[in-house]
Enzyme design. Structure first.
Site, PDB file in Angstrom:
ATOM      1  CG  ASP A   1     -14.321  20.135  -5.354  1.00 21.40           C
ATOM      2  OD1 ASP A   1     -14.556  20.893  -4.250  1.00 21.40           O
ATOM      3  OD2 ASP A   1     -14.199  18.767  -4.472  1.00 21.40           O
TER       4      ASP A   1
ATOM      5  CD  GLN B   1     -16.125  14.971   0.176  1.00 19.71           C
ATOM      6  OE1 GLN B   1     -16.726  15.346  -0.395  1.00 19.71           O
ATOM      7  NE2 GLN B   1     -15.410  14.985   1.655  1.00 19.71           N
TER       8      GLN B   1
ATOM      9  CE  LYS C   1     -18.830  18.962   0.248  1.00 20.04           C
ATOM     10  NZ  LYS C   1     -17.588  17.936  -0.586  1.00 20.04           N
TER      11      LYS C   1
END
Length: 315
Positions: free
Chosen positions: A141, A118, A74
């Site tokens: 997200d 994460q 990422k």
């Protein structure tokens, strides 16, 4: 109404499904993600010229090897298109209050447009509490309760929250291939809050008839066999087999597993299913790259929203 990006004018049509000698065309997520990233560069440059270069902070708690790989990918993806990225690493025994304090600081930082924590988190940390602590306007997200509510009520396009990256990427793959969704029967195998449920909502918004399957579904094969579009997101390797697929169906594989031989496999028996499907996404190189591309897209969109808000306040 909720919509996904308008379908591009495809230079090809979905192939006829009556020829048993033909194998499915591959939905190449790697190639499409590169195309999307290329288009994002101009938007990033425009924002940077205006003093609002997009910024994404990724928070990693602990030392899970798979999470470390995902995080590195990422961060590298951000750097490639000019998004300013930073990685915050915390020890596995970090108290929850310390993580929440970090998020609170990032919420207040105007140079940060996206915050990604994460998952999975260590067991002593409440993941739901952490996700809800992220400011809605930085929830790239798409996991926040208000983002989920915006998706359910069709308000994502109004600038409320963000759509989750994996389902958003799959919708883009379907559009790019020119797959007709209105009136199609879609079956989503898996009911997670991050993939299965939001994917079902997106398909429903595009006028597909949607069935969501799960561990208690009776005769899974007969349900999947009805589908024109199959989304496999159950987290079980090679769960979807050739006999479960209608000839010519489109199959999207979200799963990723390490096989006994060390190779990556999905929730779909790719080689066998490809013999009957019309379109199929591979593992790796399918949905995975698109998830990262949509994370970048959401981060750029967040920066654009922040820039518009700043201009309105200054006017």
């Amino acid at each position: 109404m909720l919509t996904s990006p308008a379908a591009p004018q495809a230079s090809y049509q979905v192939r006829p499904t009556t020829d048993p000698t033909m194998t499915a065309q591959v939905l190449d997520g790697t190639a499409l993600s590169e195309k999307i990233r290329g288009a994002l560069v101009a938007r990033v440059d425009a924002l940077a010229a205006d003093g609002s270069r997009p910024g994404l902070t990724v928070v990693l708690v602990g030392d899970d090897p798979a999470s470390q790989v995902y995080v590195r990918n990422k961060v590298k993806a951000c750097e490639r298109i000019g998004i300013r990225s930073e990685l915050k690493t915390l020890a596995a025994d970090t108290p929850e209050r310390e993580l929440l304090a970090l998020i609170a600081g990032l919420n207040e930082d105007p140079t940060i447009h996206g915050i990604l924590v994460q998952l999975p988190l260590p067991k002593h940390i409440d993941a739901s509490r952490v996700i809800e602590a992220i400011a809605l306007e930085k929830d790239v997200d798409g996991f926040h309760l208000l983002s989920a509510g915006a998706l359910l009520t069709g308000r994502i396009d109004e600038g409320v929250g963000f759509a989750p990256c994996t389902p958003l990427g799959m919708m883009r793959m379907l559009d790019e291939a020119g797959i007709a969704l209105a009136g199609a029967e879609a079956v989503v195998v898996g009911r997670s809050n991050t993939v299965g449920k939001p994917m079902a909502l997106m398909l429903l918004a595009r006028n597909a008839t949607v069935t969501v399957c799960h561990s208690a579904t009776r005769d899974l094969a007969s349900v999947v066999r009805r589908a024109d579009v199959v989304v496999a997101a159950a987290g079980k390797p090679r769960l979807i087999t050739r006999d479960m697929i209608k000839p010519g169906a489109t199959v999207l594989d979200v799963g990723i597993h390490r096989g006994a031989d060390g190779k990556l496999v999905g929730d779909v028996d790719f080689a066998a299913v490809r013999e009957v499907a019309g379109w199929i996404s591979p593992v790796p190189g399918g949905v995975g790259p698109m998830t990262i591309a949509m994370l970048l897209s959401n981060t750029v969109l967040s920066a654009e929203r922040a820039t518009r808000l700043r201009r309105r306040r200054a006017a």
